[in-house]
Design an enzyme around this catalytic site. Structure first.
Site, PDB file in Angstrom:
ATOM      1  N   LYS A  58      -6.260  33.752  15.595  1.00 40.80           N
ATOM      2  CA  LYS A  58      -4.841  33.566  15.226  1.00 40.80           C
ATOM      3  C   LYS A  58      -4.068  34.879  15.334  1.00 40.80           C
ATOM      4  O   LYS A  58      -2.884  34.882  15.692  1.00 40.80           O
ATOM      5  CB  LYS A  58      -4.709  32.982  13.817  1.00 40.80           C
ATOM      6  CG  LYS A  58      -4.621  31.483  13.801  1.00 40.80           C
ATOM      7  CD  LYS A  58      -5.931  30.783  14.028  1.00 40.80           C
ATOM      8  CE  LYS A  58      -6.160  30.048  15.268  1.00 40.80           C
ATOM      9  NZ  LYS A  58      -7.501  29.472  15.410  1.00 40.80           N
ATOM     10  N   ALA A 276     -16.988  27.834  26.331  1.00 39.57           N
ATOM     11  CA  ALA A 276     -16.477  27.304  25.046  1.00 39.57           C
ATOM     12  C   ALA A 276     -16.732  25.801  25.011  1.00 39.57           C
ATOM     13  O   ALA A 276     -15.807  24.992  25.094  1.00 39.57           O
ATOM     14  CB  ALA A 276     -14.991  27.614  24.906  1.00 39.57           C
ATOM     15  N   GLY A 278     -18.676  24.123  22.637  1.00 37.08           N
ATOM     16  CA  GLY A 278     -19.066  23.544  21.352  1.00 37.08           C
ATOM     17  C   GLY A 278     -19.949  24.477  20.553  1.00 37.08           C
ATOM     18  O   GLY A 278     -20.231  25.608  20.986  1.00 37.08           O
ATOM     19  N   ALA A 327     -13.022  25.333   8.923  1.00 39.06           N
ATOM     20  CA  ALA A 327     -13.200  26.189   7.753  1.00 39.06           C
ATOM     21  C   ALA A 327     -12.805  25.464   6.458  1.00 39.06           C
ATOM     22  O   ALA A 327     -13.536  25.501   5.461  1.00 39.06           O
ATOM     23  CB  ALA A 327     -12.362  27.451   7.919  1.00 39.06           C
ATOM     24  N   HIS A 451      17.807  20.392   5.178  1.00 37.31           N
ATOM     25  CA  HIS A 451      18.422  20.434   6.501  1.00 37.31           C
ATOM     26  C   HIS A 451      19.005  21.826   6.753  1.00 37.31           C
ATOM     27  O   HIS A 451      19.664  22.369   5.864  1.00 37.31           O
ATOM     28  CB  HIS A 451      19.545  19.413   6.604  1.00 37.31           C
ATOM     29  CG  HIS A 451      20.291  19.525   7.906  1.00 37.31           C
ATOM     30  ND1 HIS A 451      19.789  19.047   9.096  1.00 37.31           N
ATOM     31  CD2 HIS A 451      21.488  20.106   8.202  1.00 37.31           C
ATOM     32  CE1 HIS A 451      20.642  19.307  10.062  1.00 37.31           C
ATOM     33  NE2 HIS A 451      21.685  19.956   9.559  1.00 37.31           N
TER      34      HIS A 451
HETATM   35  P1  FAD Z   1     -19.831  30.341   9.097  1.00 37.57           P
HETATM   36  O1  FAD Z   1     -18.437  30.789   8.995  1.00 37.57           O
HETATM   37  O2  FAD Z   1     -20.447  30.271  10.454  1.00 37.57           O
HETATM   38  O3  FAD Z   1     -20.693  31.297   8.154  1.00 37.57           O
HETATM   39  C1  FAD Z   1     -22.072  31.174   8.068  1.00 37.57           C
HETATM   40  C2  FAD Z   1     -22.639  32.467   7.506  1.00 37.57           C
HETATM   41  O4  FAD Z   1     -24.023  32.266   7.249  1.00 37.57           O
HETATM   42  C3  FAD Z   1     -22.550  33.655   8.456  1.00 37.57           C
HETATM   43  O5  FAD Z   1     -21.914  34.725   7.814  1.00 37.57           O
HETATM   44  C4  FAD Z   1     -23.998  33.978   8.802  1.00 37.57           C
HETATM   45  O6  FAD Z   1     -24.225  35.392   8.940  1.00 37.57           O
HETATM   46  C5  FAD Z   1     -24.735  33.458   7.586  1.00 37.57           C
HETATM   47  N1  FAD Z   1     -26.138  33.073   7.846  1.00 37.57           N
HETATM   48  C6  FAD Z   1     -26.590  32.215   8.789  1.00 37.57           C
HETATM   49  N2  FAD Z   1     -27.921  32.038   8.658  1.00 37.57           N
HETATM   50  C7  FAD Z   1     -28.306  32.819   7.623  1.00 37.57           C
HETATM   51  C8  FAD Z   1     -29.554  33.060   6.971  1.00 37.57           C
HETATM   52  N3  FAD Z   1     -30.672  32.424   7.346  1.00 37.57           N
HETATM   53  N4  FAD Z   1     -29.586  33.936   5.943  1.00 37.57           N
HETATM   54  C9  FAD Z   1     -28.464  34.574   5.526  1.00 37.57           C
HETATM   55  N5  FAD Z   1     -27.260  34.372   6.095  1.00 37.57           N
HETATM   56  C10 FAD Z   1     -27.188  33.493   7.113  1.00 37.57           C
HETATM   57  N6  FAD Z   1     -11.746  26.546  11.966  1.00 37.57           N
HETATM   58  C11 FAD Z   1     -10.583  26.244  11.369  1.00 37.57           C
HETATM   59  O7  FAD Z   1     -10.568  25.523  10.369  1.00 37.57           O
HETATM   60  N7  FAD Z   1      -9.385  26.741  11.842  1.00 37.57           N
HETATM   61  C12 FAD Z   1      -9.336  27.533  12.942  1.00 37.57           C
HETATM   62  O8  FAD Z   1      -8.257  27.961  13.343  1.00 37.57           O
HETATM   63  C13 FAD Z   1     -10.539  27.868  13.580  1.00 37.57           C
HETATM   64  N8  FAD Z   1     -10.548  28.680  14.661  1.00 37.57           N
HETATM   65  C14 FAD Z   1     -11.724  29.044  15.219  1.00 37.57           C
HETATM   66  C15 FAD Z   1     -11.698  29.890  16.323  1.00 37.57           C
HETATM   67  C16 FAD Z   1     -12.873  30.290  16.914  1.00 37.57           C
HETATM   68  C17 FAD Z   1     -12.832  31.224  18.093  1.00 37.57           C
HETATM   69  C18 FAD Z   1     -14.120  29.823  16.395  1.00 37.57           C
HETATM   70  C19 FAD Z   1     -15.422  30.265  16.993  1.00 37.57           C
HETATM   71  C20 FAD Z   1     -14.161  28.976  15.303  1.00 37.57           C
HETATM   72  C21 FAD Z   1     -12.967  28.559  14.716  1.00 37.57           C
HETATM   73  N9  FAD Z   1     -12.947  27.697  13.618  1.00 37.57           N
HETATM   74  C22 FAD Z   1     -11.757  27.359  13.050  1.00 37.57           C
HETATM   75  C23 FAD Z   1     -14.191  27.143  13.057  1.00 37.57           C
HETATM   76  C24 FAD Z   1     -14.578  27.913  11.780  1.00 37.57           C
HETATM   77  O9  FAD Z   1     -14.743  29.273  12.085  1.00 37.57           O
HETATM   78  C25 FAD Z   1     -15.855  27.330  11.200  1.00 37.57           C
HETATM   79  O10 FAD Z   1     -15.668  25.951  10.982  1.00 37.57           O
HETATM   80  C26 FAD Z   1     -16.194  27.990   9.876  1.00 37.57           C
HETATM   81  O11 FAD Z   1     -16.393  29.377  10.019  1.00 37.57           O
HETATM   82  C27 FAD Z   1     -17.473  27.377   9.297  1.00 37.57           C
HETATM   83  O12 FAD Z   1     -17.713  27.949   8.067  1.00 37.57           O
HETATM   84  P2  FAD Z   1     -19.192  28.018   7.445  1.00 37.57           P
HETATM   85  O13 FAD Z   1     -19.030  28.739   6.162  1.00 37.57           O
HETATM   86  O14 FAD Z   1     -19.782  26.677   7.465  1.00 37.57           O
HETATM   87  O15 FAD Z   1     -20.046  28.894   8.469  1.00 37.57           O
END
Ligand code: FAD
Length: 478
Positions: A58, A276, A278, A327, A451
């Protein structure tokens, strides 16, 4: 360090860190473990979203849009700038600063709420035990009454285009190119491909998106997707549907790809290629042999509607369980699970998850599409209003797009809202609130909107559901 907690959250992305904060707010002794460190082994919180996802993308979308406006739109406002140029180093530094401020913000929130932060890689041993290996790979056993798995996801790699240095990159690499590629190929015309493609096109790249599916944005409303495609194509994004990339070859810093479409095999040469296509869950080595955590064939953790896994006391949230990989979906699951662990009632309403594509114009929707309603045999009415007839959109300078409201034909309850236009990422919240409160299109019609504002288009679309829109030259439905 203490090794016994009420709750240990694995992963400090938007699902995990929010879960940890809410657990601590509810009086549970909470730790959050994450393995993400920088080059000097300093822990980095925030996961994909803050570091290589939502936030940096963003930041670049905002910067590149400013550049495009300065080049092509300011003069229309009588704002004359002279020659405008991009300084990519400054743009990237701004992005990095935003990311760093926000990730440090999570550190402060953890401190204030008393969440213990553990740096390391966690492995689930059983319902109450994790093995956590620190940055030197030294393992230690931690106990918890409840465990929340929030390990997120990673980009899918494909054999047809294996990542190579900074020539073939995934979304992470595409957030920090050191120069603007002259020709940029993107495999996948989904949300991430379109956002990154928009950034680099605005900065000067010739962008070609190759999408294997024949259908563009199949998850969005068909009318909105068709109009979005028209807008993007008009801006210069070359979107080729039904184009399946089958091979790639890097030579002298350039990448040649072959793809197949209806006409046969085609070739293209790019300076950079972004893959990109998935994301897949981070569950590869999350579980010790014998932990018996149930996952599907792709590695997504199997959960019930309250994010309980098959192991008692073990929950999973966010991207690692699949569904909408967003997120805010993960954060809401984090709050729900924390409250369940604390003995409260909690649930997530999966019917009103907002989805946004932060291109210009923005695409946003919540609830059901016409296609889904038809497939489910639901009788519905629809109202549409174009931003071209909205005063604020005209003043803004970008009046492309429309708002569509879908309501149940019998009850008038709003079932879906679909938008294409400026600031729809903000406008969609109005629709989500309406749907959460079970609003009818008549409720929206009877509501007063400021408005001039873009939200008047939402009002008018709701009025149009019963043929009552004011600023539209169309025959009344009643
Ligand atoms: P993650 O954010 O992936 O965090 C997982 C964490 O777990 C990481 O920090 C990792 O280091 C840690 N981890 C993994 N395995 C282990 C382990 N075994 N031990 C310890 N730590 C571990 N979503 C939106 O809603 N809006 C957006 O605008 C948007 N834009 C995006 C743009 C891009 C380029 C990308 C790639 C994604 C985007 N997303 C967006 C998707 C969003 O980033 C994800 O849906 C979100 O980050 C998922 O959150 P999470 O907490 O499930 O996992």
């Amino acid at each position: 360090m203490k090794k016994n907690f009420d709750v240990i959250v694995v992963g400090a992305g938007p699902a995990g860190y929010v879960a940890a904060i809410r657990c601590a707010q509810l009086g549970l002794k909470t730790a959050c473990v994450d393995e993400w460190v920088d080059s000097s082994n300093q822990q980095i919180l925030g996961g994909t979203c803050l570091n290589v996802g939502c936030i940096p993308s963003k930041a670049l979308l905002e910067s590149s849009e400013n550049y495009e406006k300065a080049c092509h739109e300011f003069s229309d406002h009588g704002v004359i700038t002279g020659k405008v140029r991009v300084d990519l180093d400054i743009m990237m530094a701004r992005k990095d600063r935003i990311v760093s401020d926000l990730t440090q913000g999570i550190t402060s929130l953890f401190k204030v709420n008393g969440v213990v932060v553990i740096t390391g890689r966690a492995r689930l041993l059983d319902s109450n035990r994790l093995e956590i290996s620190d940055v030197h790979n030294k393992p230690a056993i931690f106990d918890a009454k409840s465990i929340i798995l929030a390990t997120g996801s990673k980009p899918v790699n494909i054999d047809a285009a294996p990542l190579l240095d900074d020539v073939i990159v995934d979304s992470t690499g595409a957030l920090s190119f050191s120069e603007v590629p002259r020709r940029l190929g993107i495999i996948g015309a989904g949300v991430i491909g379109l956002e990154l493609g928009s950034v680099w096109r605005r900065l000067g790249s010739e962008v070609v998106l190759l999408e294997a599916q024949e259908c563009f944005l199949s998850m969005a409303d068909e009318q909105i997707a068709a109009e979005a495609l028209r807008q993007y194509t008009g801006q210069g994004l070359d979107i080729r549907l039904g184009a399946r990339v089958v091979s790639s070859e890097v030579n002298a810093g350039k990448v040649t790809i072959e793809y197949q479409d209806k006409e046969g095999t085609q070739k293209e040469k790019f300076d950079r290629l972004i893959v990109a296509v998935g994301r897949l869950p981070n569950t590869g080595d999350l579980c010790a042999d014998g932990s018996r955590l149930l996952m599907d064939e792709w590695g997504f953790i199997h959960v019930d509607e309250q994010c309980r896994t098959n192991l008692p006391g073990v929950y999973a949230i966010g991207d690692v369980i699949g569904g909408a990989m967003l997120a805010h979906k993960g954060s809401e699951e984090g709050v729900m699970v924390a409250e369940l662990i604390a003995g409260k009632q909690a649930q997530v309403n999966y019917d009103t998850i907002p989805s946004v594509i932060y291109t210009s114009p923005e695409v946003a929707w919540a609830g059901k599409t016409e296609k889904t309603l038809k497939a489910e045999g639901v009788d519905y009415k629809s109202g549409v209003f174009p931003f071209a007839a909205n005063g604020r959109a005209r003043a803004h300078g970008n009046s492309a797009g429309l708002v569509k409201v879908l309501a149940d034909a019998d009850t008038d309850r709003v079932l879906g809202v679909h938008m294409l236009g400026t600031a729809c990422s903000e406008l969609i919240a109005e629709a989500v609130i309406a749907m959460e409160f079970g609003a009818s299109s008549e409720d929206l019609a009877l509501t007063m909107f400021a408005h001039p504002s873009l939200s008047e288009a939402f009002h008018e679309a709701a009025l149009d559901v019963n043929g009552m829109a004011i600023h539209i030259a169309k025959k009344s439905k009643s």
